[in-house]
Write a protein that holds these residues in place. Structure first.
Motif, PDB file in Angstrom:
ATOM      1  N   GLN A  36       0.835  -1.206   0.000  1.00 26.05           N
ATOM      2  CA  GLN A  36       0.000   0.000   0.000  1.00 26.05           C
ATOM      3  C   GLN A  36       0.866   1.251   0.000  1.00 26.05           C
ATOM      4  N   ILE A  37       1.905   1.258   0.793  1.00 23.88           N
ATOM      5  CA  ILE A  37       2.812   2.410   0.859  1.00 23.88           C
ATOM      6  C   ILE A  37       3.523   2.614  -0.477  1.00 23.88           C
ATOM      7  N   LEU A  38       3.911   1.513  -1.136  1.00 22.26           N
ATOM      8  CA  LEU A  38       4.550   1.599  -2.452  1.00 22.26           C
ATOM      9  C   LEU A  38       3.594   2.179  -3.486  1.00 22.26           C
ATOM     10  N   ASP A  39       2.333   1.744  -3.442  1.00 28.07           N
ATOM     11  CA  ASP A  39       1.330   2.274  -4.367  1.00 28.07           C
ATOM     12  C   ASP A  39       1.077   3.760  -4.110  1.00 28.07           C
ATOM     13  N   TYR A  40       1.155   4.164  -2.847  1.00 27.29           N
ATOM     14  CA  TYR A  40       1.010   5.593  -2.518  1.00 27.29           C
ATOM     15  C   TYR A  40       2.022   6.440  -3.281  1.00 27.29           C
ATOM     16  N   LYS A  41       3.243   5.958  -3.378  1.00 27.79           N
ATOM     17  CA  LYS A  41       4.305   6.713  -4.049  1.00 27.79           C
ATOM     18  C   LYS A  41       3.962   6.941  -5.515  1.00 27.79           C
ATOM     19  N   GLN A  42       3.381   5.936  -6.155  1.00 28.71           N
ATOM     20  CA  GLN A  42       2.991   6.073  -7.561  1.00 28.71           C
ATOM     21  C   GLN A  42       1.845   7.076  -7.713  1.00 28.71           C
ATOM     22  N   VAL A  43       0.918   7.050  -6.760  1.00 26.13           N
ATOM     23  CA  VAL A  43      -0.184   8.020  -6.760  1.00 26.13           C
ATOM     24  C   VAL A  43       0.375   9.433  -6.650  1.00 26.13           C
ATOM     25  N   LYS A  44       1.296   9.619  -5.732  1.00 25.47           N
ATOM     26  CA  LYS A  44       1.882  10.937  -5.508  1.00 25.47           C
ATOM     27  C   LYS A  44       2.597  11.443  -6.749  1.00 25.47           C
ATOM     28  N   GLU A  45       3.328  10.590  -7.426  1.00 18.69           N
ATOM     29  CA  GLU A  45       4.075  10.987  -8.621  1.00 18.69           C
ATOM     30  C   GLU A  45       3.154  11.442  -9.755  1.00 18.69           C
ATOM     31  N   SER A  46       1.949  10.884  -9.800  1.00 24.18           N
ATOM     32  CA  SER A  46       1.025  11.206 -10.896  1.00 24.18           C
ATOM     33  C   SER A  46       0.289  12.529 -10.688  1.00 24.18           C
ATOM     34  N   LEU A  47       0.383  13.091  -9.494  1.00 29.65           N
ATOM     35  CA  LEU A  47      -0.421  14.269  -9.154  1.00 29.65           C
ATOM     36  C   LEU A  47       0.278  15.598  -9.395  1.00 29.65           C
ATOM     37  N   GLY A  48       1.492  15.575  -9.897  1.00 32.72           N
ATOM     38  CA  GLY A  48       2.186  16.820 -10.180  1.00 32.72           C
ATOM     39  C   GLY A  48       3.041  17.286  -9.018  1.00 32.72           C
ATOM     40  N   GLU A  49       3.212  18.594  -8.903  1.00 33.10           N
ATOM     41  CA  GLU A  49       4.115  19.169  -7.911  1.00 33.10           C
ATOM     42  C   GLU A  49       3.414  20.261  -7.117  1.00 33.10           C
ATOM     43  N   VAL A  50       4.141  20.791  -6.143  1.00 35.51           N
ATOM     44  CA  VAL A  50       3.641  21.912  -5.356  1.00 35.51           C
ATOM     45  C   VAL A  50       3.387  23.109  -6.273  1.00 35.51           C
ATOM     46  N   GLY A  51       2.327  23.870  -5.992  1.00 33.48           N
ATOM     47  CA  GLY A  51       2.102  25.106  -6.736  1.00 33.48           C
ATOM     48  C   GLY A  51       0.763  25.219  -7.432  1.00 33.48           C
ATOM     49  N   ALA A  52      -0.183  24.312  -7.166  1.00 31.87           N
ATOM     50  CA  ALA A  52      -1.480  24.358  -7.848  1.00 31.87           C
ATOM     51  C   ALA A  52      -2.220  25.660  -7.573  1.00 31.87           C
ATOM     52  N   SER A  53      -2.262  26.061  -6.315  1.00 31.65           N
ATOM     53  CA  SER A  53      -2.984  27.288  -5.953  1.00 31.65           C
ATOM     54  C   SER A  53      -2.308  28.514  -6.537  1.00 31.65           C
ATOM     55  N   GLU A  54      -0.978  28.548  -6.466  1.00 32.30           N
ATOM     56  CA  GLU A  54      -0.228  29.676  -7.015  1.00 32.30           C
ATOM     57  C   GLU A  54      -0.455  29.786  -8.523  1.00 32.30           C
ATOM     58  N   LYS A  55      -0.393  28.647  -9.205  1.00 30.90           N
ATOM     59  CA  LYS A  55      -0.579  28.642 -10.663  1.00 30.90           C
ATOM     60  C   LYS A  55      -1.988  29.100 -11.028  1.00 30.90           C
ATOM     61  N   THR A  56      -2.978  28.608 -10.298  1.00 33.25           N
ATOM     62  CA  THR A  56      -4.366  28.968 -10.591  1.00 33.25           C
ATOM     63  C   THR A  56      -4.616  30.449 -10.326  1.00 33.25           C
ATOM     64  N   GLY A  57      -4.141  30.947  -9.193  1.00 31.65           N
ATOM     65  CA  GLY A  57      -4.302  32.361  -8.880  1.00 31.65           C
ATOM     66  C   GLY A  57      -3.668  33.253  -9.927  1.00 31.65           C
ATOM     67  N   ARG A  58      -2.466  32.881 -10.354  1.00 36.13           N
ATOM     68  CA  ARG A  58      -1.747  33.665 -11.359  1.00 36.13           C
ATOM     69  C   ARG A  58      -2.504  33.663 -12.688  1.00 36.13           C
ATOM     70  N   ARG A  59      -3.024  32.498 -13.076  1.00 34.14           N
ATOM     71  CA  ARG A  59      -3.737  32.399 -14.355  1.00 34.14           C
ATOM     72  C   ARG A  59      -5.036  33.206 -14.332  1.00 34.14           C
ATOM     73  N   ILE A  60      -5.742  33.197 -13.213  1.00 32.95           N
ATOM     74  CA  ILE A  60      -6.977  33.975 -13.113  1.00 32.95           C
ATOM     75  C   ILE A  60      -6.683  35.458 -13.280  1.00 32.95           C
ATOM     76  N   VAL A  61      -5.655  35.940 -12.605  1.00 32.83           N
ATOM     77  CA  VAL A  61      -5.285  37.360 -12.704  1.00 32.83           C
ATOM     78  C   VAL A  61      -4.831  37.698 -14.121  1.00 32.83           C
ATOM     79  N   GLU A  62      -4.061  36.798 -14.755  1.00 34.44           N
ATOM     80  CA  GLU A  62      -3.599  37.023 -16.128  1.00 34.44           C
ATOM     81  C   GLU A  62      -4.786  37.155 -17.093  1.00 34.44           C
ATOM     82  N   ILE A  63      -5.753  36.248 -16.950  1.00 29.54           N
ATOM     83  CA  ILE A  63      -6.918  36.252 -17.836  1.00 29.54           C
ATOM     84  C   ILE A  63      -7.726  37.523 -17.630  1.00 29.54           C
ATOM     85  N   LEU A  64      -7.962  37.900 -16.399  1.00 25.76           N
ATOM     86  CA  LEU A  64      -8.714  39.116 -16.104  1.00 25.76           C
ATOM     87  C   LEU A  64      -7.991  40.353 -16.614  1.00 25.76           C
TER      88      LEU A  64
END
Length: 376
Positions: A343-371
């Motif tokens: 289960q712990i090994l499978d967790y690592k694969q799940v984590k790798e598929s989810l990307g990296e830190v920065g989702a909120s920062e990226k989304t906030g920046r994109r919203i401001v850029e679009i506006l």
């Protein structure tokens, strides 16, 4: 610029708070006046600088039957929310998960000419998939947090932006408390964490089952991950000499735990990212469950299994969620070392598929850029 944000649950409140910080930073860098943010949300968003005009604790209804029973109240909230938005006149409305409510707001807001962004997509891939057409029609941009969502929305000719998972943001800023055990009067016994959710009706149902397994694991202490929007008196009936309670310290609890019993939801993924073996639990009213069986189109209910696209964690649902089954599965993840390690090994694969830190920062920046681009 002015922003109105709606988050109807605790997890949305957490991610909304990080999004607010990102918007404020990006808005200032864009040369605008200091951003003004009003929200329907919670304590996290308020701490991040939003003016909370309605707390999510007033909005929490769980299950198909419960929503139908409270439909007049919910429709009243929708009307109240529309009025608040009209008085505030935001440059953008940002919706966070909370599908039943937020999709209605999106439909209205688009007709009224507001810019509408959705962060953390409704789980339209799980049931009533045709709602994807409604999202495409009523949104200016949809930011998704799971890789498989990009492919799903392509079937509806809807280009969405995968920004990574915001749980990484929340966990990245977390620092374990060195005095967690002492501060909460916990013993040196290994900990089994109980994560029963945040809505009163689900917490009560789940905890009655979870704590019933305690007698079979006397060498461990059980610790409930409580939430501040529920009173201490509510939790007291579940406590004894070997079952303790901590309030709003879930990440600290997980960082000290050997195993966990978790109500299905965001908490399943959080538990996985902390590397804690878990059993997933879910039980609702008979009518809500039967409706759910009829409409839900995915093979799993936990985010861990959905992301992995296989069974990583055991899901005990409805009639399968018995004290005996729960005890047996808990014993496996504690005492069966090969099962636990897998289960712990499978967790690592799940984590790798989810990307990296920065989702909120990226989304906030994109919203401001679009506006900003639309105002030029």
């Amino acid at each position: 610029m002015k922003y109105f944000i709606i988050a109807g649950e605790r997890s949305g409140d957490l991610h909304g708070s990080n999004l607010i910080k990102a918007i404020k930073t990006a808005d200032n860098q864009a040369g605008g006046v200091p951003s003004i943010i009003k929200a329907w949300g919670g304590d996290y968003m308020q701490e991040a600088g939003a003016e909370i005009t309605k707390h999510y604790r007033d909005l929490a209804f769980m299950g198909f039957l419960e929503v139908l029973k409270n439909l007049p109240t919910i429709l009243g909230f929708i009307g109240e929310c529309k009025k608040t938005i009209e008085e505030f006149k935001p440059d953008a409305i940002i919706l966070i998960d909370y599908a039943g409510f937020n999709m209605r707001i999106a439909k209205w807001a688009k007709k009224e000419g507001y810019k509408v962004f959705y962060y953390i997509s409704p789980k339209v891939w799980a049931w009533n998939q045709s709602r994807a057409w409604s999202l495409k029609k009523n949104l200016d941009r949809l930011f998704v947090i799971f890789p498989f969502e990009v492919e799903f929305f392509k079937k509806y000719h809807f280009d969405v932006e995968f920004v990574g998972n915001p749980l990484f943001d929340a966990i990245a800023t977390f620092k374990p408390s060195a005095d967690f055990l002492i501060r909460n009067n916990l013993s040196d016994k290994k900990i089994i964490a109980l994560l029963p959710g945040s809505r009163k009706q689900e917490v009560e149902k789940m905890l009655n089952l979870m704590v019933a397994t305690q007698s079979k694991f006397a060498d461990y202490q059980f610790v409930i991950a409580g939430v501040g929007n529920l009173s201490l008196d509510f939790y007291k009936p579940f406590l004894n000499d070997n079952i303790s309670l901590v309030i709003d310290q879930t990440y600290d609890l997980l960082s000290h735990s050997t195993a966990a019993l978790v109500t299905s939801g965001t908490a399943t993924l959080e538990t996985a990212l902390f590397g804690v073996p878990q059993v997933v639990c879910y039980k609702t009213s008979i009518i809500s469950y039967q409706i759910g069986k009829w409409v839900i189109k995915v093979p799993y209910i936990s985010l861990v299994n959905l992301v992995a696209q296989k069974e990583v964690v055991k899901e005990l649902i409805q009639d399968d969620l018995t004290i005996e089954n729960l005890s047996n599965e808990l014993d496996k993840i504690i005492n069966n070392q090969s099962f636990r390690n897998q289960q712990i090994l499978d967790y690592k694969q799940v984590k790798e598929s989810l990307g990296e830190v920065g989702a909120s920062e990226k989304t906030g920046r994109r919203i401001v850029e679009i506006l900003s681009s639309t105002k030029q």
